[in-house]
Structures are given as structure tokens and as C-alpha cells.
Design an enzyme around this catalytic site. Sequence first.
Site, short mmCIF file in Angstrom:
data_model
loop_
_atom_site.label_atom_id
_atom_site.label_comp_id
_atom_site.label_asym_id
_atom_site.label_seq_id
_atom_site.Cartn_x
_atom_site.Cartn_y
_atom_site.Cartn_z
N GLU A 40 -61.28 95.17 84.85
CA GLU A 40 -62.32 95.79 85.56
C GLU A 40 -62.02 97.50 85.45
OE1 GLU A 40 -61.69 95.29 89.75
OE2 GLU A 40 -63.92 95.83 90.05
N LYS A 110 -71.46 94.11 89.74
CA LYS A 110 -70.51 93.40 91.06
C LYS A 110 -71.42 93.35 92.25
CE LYS A 110 -66.06 94.62 93.09
NZ LYS A 110 -64.91 95.51 93.03
N CYS A 151 -64.09 91.22 90.16
CA CYS A 151 -62.98 91.16 91.24
C CYS A 151 -63.32 90.95 92.63
CB CYS A 151 -62.86 92.96 91.25
SG CYS A 151 -61.11 92.99 91.95
#
Lengths: 273, 273
Positions: A40, A110, A151
Amino acid sequence: MKIAQIQMPASDYKMKSVARAKQIIDEKVPKDVDLITLPEMFCCPYDIKKFAVYAEKEGGQVWQACSDIAKERQCYLSAGSIPEADDEGNIYNTAYVFDREGKQIAKHRKVHLFDISIKEGQRFRESEVITAGNKITTFETEFGTMGICVCFDVRFPELFRVMALKGARIILVPASFNMTTGPAHWELLFRSQAVNNQVFIVGTAASRDDGSSYRSWGHSIVVDPWARVLSQLGEEPGVAITDIDLAQADTVREQLPLLKHRRTDLYGICNEH
Amino acid sequence: MKIAQIQMPASDYKMKSVARAKQIIDEKVPKDVDLITLPEMFCCPYDIKKFAVYAEKEGGQVWQACSDIAKERQCYLSAGSIPEADDEGNIYNTAYVFDREGKQIAKHRKVHLFDISIKEGQRFRESEVITAGNKITTFETEFGTMGICVCFDVRFPELFRVMALKGARIILVPASFNMTTGPAHWELLFRSQAVNNQVFIVGTAASRDDGSSYRSWGHSIVVDPWARVLSQLGEEPGVAITDIDLAQADTVREQLPLLKHRRTDLYGICNEH
């Protein structure tokens, strides 16, 4: 299927990070690797003050360099995540995947932003700068359907369930947990999402950088559908090479038919996109 | 809130199992305990050939004895699970909960039946004899909302999500994993359901009995909303006393607002009952 995970810190210049990734790939990644994964924000310090400065549009400098690496190596590349700017000035935490010809085959913004405030522990408010994506992402490859998320997304069981139900047998997660959440939850979350959905999960993290305001826990990991940890790095920079057999997901699903035994008459995942 | 978990094997006579539970409670459980929990099928060997033989209707002998224990001790009693027969001759794997007056306040019929066939490992087909329940179960107590489910139910994230969304801050799970799934997944599943839903989870198992056709892994466990294991027994019979503070669930939910950050515009749990 052979996977190479590159665990590295981001440097202060985005193209320097890309060059470092390329150098590690050239020196450490065997030619027969099918998929290379980066962390990431591998090209941007994980700092809310930096995301807008490092951001670029889809097709930008970092994007192009990653596409070139995939094409040159003739392998799939999960280019970690990159701060992405759109025409309206929004910034996203975006994961791109390229195929063996360097063509973009997946893009995940995300969807769950990392806002945390632990007493005497980690504080971070990603949502102050980053805009959340609005799609759950699966994509097709020669190895079948894959999923990808970023994440903090790993904490939401619904998201992984949707990807598994869409046919993913492997899910890629560029990620950076920190020194609070890493020791407490990193391995636990990857193992449980893997066993609950009977998928392989590949978590690729930045290495720890004590000079950074956000200290990554590292520990890039590959977990199989029975929740076994196939490989896991420490906090230092490193490369992990892992061979997996995706057919194992089918075997586990047959022996312990969790996905089939869901009580969709009692619950289900709705509003799927 | 003080919890006592009784980890014991089932004997060949159901009332002998109840008597043994009562004796352990009399001898080992302090007077100020608020909740006593018993294992899945604590009064019946975990064997598909035995469930129908040991089954009784709601309000039967075992049920009454459990109600009496709760009333006598003036504490909540999660009476593990009991094979329950209905008027149509169906058998269920049913968990009852009694309050301090011995009144039944919850009843959960296991909704996911345990069918497994691991190569060179565990084989079991609960669905050959047991009928699945059709409800997700939460209930009210002086400590607030609680949830309850049975064993294999713990593998389904949707079920726990629904209980958490209905307000449960603690979920009880009478269970018996085995020597294949126990070492592989027991602690992992309890810890992950706890951290994903920011709840306490109390898993109470039968102790290992090598004379039984189904060898329980034991390991009765209490996990907090940060995925910390507060107590865990081994495979032997035993009693675990654990103090918990349910307000910790609120604190964790405030510091890391997972339940609030669910993307219900992208997914949701539908068909809730």
C-alpha cells in the site's frame, strides 16, 4: 502460481520508490514468477499531508512505470496502492493490477477509510484527505477470478464474502498496519478472512521505517484457505516468494462446504455492486 | 460481570451429566458468579446415533434441572446445548438460557449444521439427524443485550454481524471443535469474530474424552473485543472464572469505529430475522 511480494519502505520521491521497486524486482525476483505484489502507498509516505502532493491521475507517471514493469517481466503486477487524483480534485487510495502485457485489468479505490484513535496508541484520520471508493473489485485472470482491496478493507467480513461469492479464490491486499494494530490483529485478520471464505489471501506491506510518522508493521503474508500461514516476513525490507495451488481452495470448499452452507434464508449480503 | 465456564465430558446417562454439572458448580463456582455456561451437548455424547435417544422437549427433565440450578444459584445459566425434540419428531441442537429466577430467556436452535469430510481427518454429518433452526438469537439481560449460537455457527460472519447490529456486546457459544478443526481454527474463529464485531465471546466446550467417537478439543475460551484471549482451558475437565467489563466493548467501538464505518451503501446484511 508463483507469487513475489516486495516489502519495502516508500522514499521521499515517488519515482525513486518506483526505481527501487524495479531494482529489487530485477535483482531478487525469479523469472518464472506469475504475480508480483507491492505494498500500500509504496511510492508515497503514509502521511495524510503527503497524499495530495504525490497523487496522480490514472495513467500517470507511476502508473505507466508499473505497466512497463509488468510488460517487461511478462507477469501480473499488483502495483500496491498509489494516491490517485480525479478531475474534481478528490484523492483516492487506489490499487491497480496489470496483466502480462502491461494492461490495467483492475482498479480498486479503498472503500473503508482508516480512522482510528486508540488511547495511548495509534491516531490517524485518513478520511480528512482521502475519498472512499464505491466499488467492490474482482477481476479475471488466466488463474481465474481474483479480488483486491486495500488495508483497512480487510477488517470488513462482508467485503470478503462478496468477493468470494463472485468467484475469487485469491484476494490481494496491499496494506500497512502499524505498531499498535499490527501485533494485535494483522495475522488474525488475514487468517480469518482466508478460512471464512476459503480463499488464499496475499497481504503485502511496507517495511517498518522509524523515520516515518507512520511506522508500518510489515509482516507481508500469504495465507491458504485452511488458514495456514504459507509465508510471512518480519518488519525489515524483503522479498517473499511463495508457490500456491489455487485448486486447494476447491478442495477445502468440498471438504468443509462453508460457502454452500450459508443460511441465505436467514441472512445474505445485499446491495452488492 | 463474572463468568464461570464448566468444561466437562458428557456421560452415558443424561441426568448423570446434569448431576455432575451441578456438583462441579456447587464445589468450584464462587457464589458471586453472574453467569454459568455449559458445553454444547453437555448431557449427550456427541454422536449422531445418540441425539434422538437423548432428546427431550422444551421443559423436559434436563431443561427443568437447569432451570432449578439457575434459580438456586440466582445466576444466569447458559445450559450449553441439549438435543431437543419437537412434536413432529424433529431433533434440534438447542441452547437454552435461564435468568436468575430460572426463567427461560433465550432459546437458540443451531442454524448451521456440522457436515464435514476432511481427507484423513474429521468426518461428521450432523444434518443426517438434526434439523436446523431458523432464527438468529439475541436476548435481554440486566447486563444488556446478549447473543447466543452453537458451535459450527461460529464459522459464519453474517450471523455474528447480525447479533452485533442487534446490540449484543457479548455472545455465548456452546461448542465442541474436534482434534482436526480445534488446533487449526478454534482460537482463530473466536478471536476474529470478537474483533470484527467488537464483542466479547464466550466459547464453552466439552472436555476431551478419548472413549468417545467424537474427541472434543476442549479449550473453553473467553475473548475480549480487542481479540485478547482473557482465559482458555486445555483439553481436560476444568472450570474457568473470568471477570469482564462490558463497557470495554463501547470503548473499543469508539476508538476503532468498525461498526459505524461499514459501507452499507455497498453491502449490508439482508433477510434479517
